[in-house]
Scaffold this motif. Structure first.
Motif, PDB file in Angstrom:
ATOM      1  N   SER A  29       0.972  -1.267  -0.011  1.00  0.00           N
ATOM      2  CA  SER A  29       0.047   0.006   0.018  1.00  0.00           C
ATOM      3  C   SER A  29       0.819   1.137  -0.125  1.00  0.00           C
ATOM      4  O   SER A  29       0.560   2.324  -0.671  1.00  0.00           O
ATOM      5  N   ASN A  30       2.004   1.068   0.789  1.00  0.00           N
ATOM      6  CA  ASN A  30       2.791   2.357   0.883  1.00  0.00           C
ATOM      7  C   ASN A  30       3.644   2.595  -0.563  1.00  0.00           C
ATOM      8  O   ASN A  30       3.574   3.640  -0.972  1.00  0.00           O
ATOM      9  N   THR A  31       3.975   1.561  -1.053  1.00  0.00           N
ATOM     10  CA  THR A  31       4.558   1.532  -2.469  1.00  0.00           C
ATOM     11  C   THR A  31       3.506   2.237  -3.591  1.00  0.00           C
ATOM     12  O   THR A  31       4.232   3.192  -4.324  1.00  0.00           O
ATOM     13  N   SER A  32       2.472   1.612  -3.610  1.00  0.00           N
ATOM     14  CA  SER A  32       1.481   2.509  -4.555  1.00  0.00           C
ATOM     15  C   SER A  32       1.401   3.752  -4.198  1.00  0.00           C
ATOM     16  O   SER A  32       1.042   4.550  -5.194  1.00  0.00           O
ATOM     17  N   GLY A  33       1.017   3.885  -2.704  1.00  0.00           N
ATOM     18  CA  GLY A  33       0.733   5.475  -2.508  1.00  0.00           C
ATOM     19  C   GLY A  33       1.757   6.347  -2.861  1.00  0.00           C
ATOM     20  O   GLY A  33       1.630   7.439  -3.294  1.00  0.00           O
ATOM     21  N   ASN A  34       3.181   5.832  -2.598  1.00  0.00           N
ATOM     22  CA  ASN A  34       4.436   6.555  -2.968  1.00  0.00           C
ATOM     23  C   ASN A  34       4.325   7.065  -4.520  1.00  0.00           C
ATOM     24  O   ASN A  34       4.846   8.081  -4.917  1.00  0.00           O
ATOM     25  N   SER A  35       4.076   5.693  -5.289  1.00  0.00           N
ATOM     26  CA  SER A  35       4.017   6.009  -6.792  1.00  0.00           C
ATOM     27  C   SER A  35       2.832   6.962  -7.298  1.00  0.00           C
ATOM     28  O   SER A  35       3.418   7.812  -8.002  1.00  0.00           O
ATOM     29  N   ILE A  36       2.023   7.071  -6.568  1.00  0.00           N
ATOM     30  CA  ILE A  36       0.825   8.024  -6.990  1.00  0.00           C
ATOM     31  C   ILE A  36       1.254   9.438  -6.670  1.00  0.00           C
ATOM     32  O   ILE A  36       0.933  10.389  -7.331  1.00  0.00           O
ATOM     33  N   LYS A  37       1.868   9.407  -5.538  1.00  0.00           N
ATOM     34  CA  LYS A  37       2.472  10.999  -5.291  1.00  0.00           C
ATOM     35  C   LYS A  37       3.603  11.352  -6.162  1.00  0.00           C
ATOM     36  O   LYS A  37       3.402  12.557  -6.467  1.00  0.00           O
ATOM     37  N   VAL A  38       4.282  10.578  -6.456  1.00  0.00           N
ATOM     38  CA  VAL A  38       5.338  10.953  -7.526  1.00  0.00           C
ATOM     39  C   VAL A  38       4.546  11.442  -8.810  1.00  0.00           C
ATOM     40  O   VAL A  38       4.945  12.623  -9.546  1.00  0.00           O
ATOM     41  N   ASN A  56      -5.866  12.274   1.180  1.00  0.00           N
ATOM     42  CA  ASN A  56      -7.164  11.911   0.846  1.00  0.00           C
ATOM     43  C   ASN A  56      -7.331  11.719  -0.808  1.00  0.00           C
ATOM     44  O   ASN A  56      -7.775  10.871  -1.345  1.00  0.00           O
ATOM     45  N   ILE A  57      -6.466  12.660  -1.409  1.00  0.00           N
ATOM     46  CA  ILE A  57      -6.335  12.384  -2.988  1.00  0.00           C
ATOM     47  C   ILE A  57      -5.624  11.295  -3.442  1.00  0.00           C
ATOM     48  O   ILE A  57      -6.023  10.113  -4.121  1.00  0.00           O
ATOM     49  N   VAL A  58      -4.656  10.840  -2.617  1.00  0.00           N
ATOM     50  CA  VAL A  58      -3.737   9.770  -2.879  1.00  0.00           C
ATOM     51  C   VAL A  58      -4.490   8.368  -2.650  1.00  0.00           C
ATOM     52  O   VAL A  58      -4.689   7.624  -3.119  1.00  0.00           O
ATOM     53  N   GLU A  59      -5.321   8.448  -1.391  1.00  0.00           N
ATOM     54  CA  GLU A  59      -6.107   7.340  -0.973  1.00  0.00           C
ATOM     55  C   GLU A  59      -7.260   7.000  -1.983  1.00  0.00           C
ATOM     56  O   GLU A  59      -7.512   5.610  -2.250  1.00  0.00           O
ATOM     57  N   SER A  60      -7.709   8.256  -2.529  1.00  0.00           N
ATOM     58  CA  SER A  60      -8.916   7.811  -3.608  1.00  0.00           C
ATOM     59  C   SER A  60      -8.494   7.216  -4.597  1.00  0.00           C
ATOM     60  O   SER A  60      -9.189   6.760  -5.659  1.00  0.00           O
ATOM     61  N   LEU A  61      -7.048   7.483  -4.986  1.00  0.00           N
ATOM     62  CA  LEU A  61      -6.596   6.943  -6.252  1.00  0.00           C
ATOM     63  C   LEU A  61      -5.743   5.610  -6.130  1.00  0.00           C
ATOM     64  O   LEU A  61      -5.349   5.014  -7.034  1.00  0.00           O
ATOM     65  N   GLN A  62      -5.967   5.103  -4.881  1.00  0.00           N
ATOM     66  CA  GLN A  62      -4.902   3.787  -4.613  1.00  0.00           C
ATOM     67  C   GLN A  62      -5.657   2.637  -5.396  1.00  0.00           C
ATOM     68  O   GLN A  62      -4.711   2.027  -6.041  1.00  0.00           O
ATOM     69  N   GLY A  69      -1.006  -0.836 -11.901  1.00  0.00           N
ATOM     70  CA  GLY A  69       0.267  -1.314 -11.890  1.00  0.00           C
ATOM     71  C   GLY A  69       0.059  -2.960 -12.274  1.00  0.00           C
ATOM     72  O   GLY A  69       0.949  -3.416 -13.006  1.00  0.00           O
ATOM     73  N   HIS A  70      -0.855  -3.469 -12.010  1.00  0.00           N
ATOM     74  CA  HIS A  70      -1.170  -4.958 -12.556  1.00  0.00           C
ATOM     75  C   HIS A  70      -1.230  -4.847 -14.026  1.00  0.00           C
ATOM     76  O   HIS A  70      -0.436  -5.675 -14.829  1.00  0.00           O
ATOM     77  N   PHE A  71      -2.036  -3.791 -14.523  1.00  0.00           N
ATOM     78  CA  PHE A  71      -2.161  -3.906 -15.971  1.00  0.00           C
ATOM     79  C   PHE A  71      -0.708  -3.785 -16.691  1.00  0.00           C
ATOM     80  O   PHE A  71      -0.274  -4.355 -17.636  1.00  0.00           O
ATOM     81  N   ILE A  72       0.172  -2.693 -16.261  1.00  0.00           N
ATOM     82  CA  ILE A  72       1.073  -2.477 -16.729  1.00  0.00           C
ATOM     83  C   ILE A  72       2.159  -3.397 -16.614  1.00  0.00           C
ATOM     84  O   ILE A  72       3.085  -3.647 -17.424  1.00  0.00           O
ATOM     85  N   GLY A  73       2.355  -4.091 -15.525  1.00  0.00           N
ATOM     86  CA  GLY A  73       3.381  -5.044 -15.374  1.00  0.00           C
ATOM     87  C   GLY A  73       3.125  -6.173 -16.359  1.00  0.00           C
ATOM     88  O   GLY A  73       4.060  -6.604 -16.908  1.00  0.00           O
TER      89      GLY A  73
END
Length: 160
Positions: A29-38, A56-62, A69-73
């Protein structure tokens, strides 16, 4: 030689997917949150927002971020698998075989996540992964088709 390089790239990418799936729920969750922040850091005025608004914005986009990430991977796995299989002359139905590799790996990845704390294995993730791999395979096939069209034009121009 190219077969070996592409085979190594496929294995490295699979290991990358495996390592991401091995993260417990909180780390993931932290990894995806940090990616969204970037990504959001390039959005005008995002950094000027209060931390609570940013969170709140980051959480709504999690959810979108994780599924992307699944799709791109798996899109990358589809590209790499297809490029590997193109190096084998004796394999028929290469796109179907590449897709099968990706789907089987996606299923095994979701089973693996059943044993990781805070993670779950989900059929919808296998479907998202499979769609990503189809897109990756299609990108390779479209690129090949474009190269063939370009070569045919050059041949026609030379023959004139």
């Amino acid at each position: 030689m190219k077969k070996s390089i592409f085979a190594v790239l496929v294995v490295i990418w699979m290991l990358f997917i495996f390592s991401m799936s091995s993260q417990n729920g909180e780390v993931s969750s932290n990894t995806s949150g940090n990616s969204i922040k970037v990504v959001l850091s390039i959005v005008p005025n995002f950094r000027e927002q209060p931390k609570e608004v940013q969170d709140n914005i980051v959480e709504s986009l999690q959810l979108i971020g994780r599924k992307s990430g699944h799709f791109i991977g798996y899109m990358m796995l589809g590209v790499l698998s297809m490029l590997l299989l193109l190096k084998f002359k004796n394999i028929n139905k290469k796109p179907l075989f590449a897709f099968s590799i990706c789907v089987i790996y996606a299923i095994s990845d979701e089973i693996h996540q059943l044993f990781v704390p805070g993670r779950t294995g989900q059929l919808k993730d296998v479907i998202i992964d499979s769609c990503g791999s189809i897109v990756g395979i299609a990108i390779v096939l479209m690129f090949i088709k474009l190269l063939q069209i370009k070569r045919n034009r050059k041949k026609r121009i030379k023959s004139i």
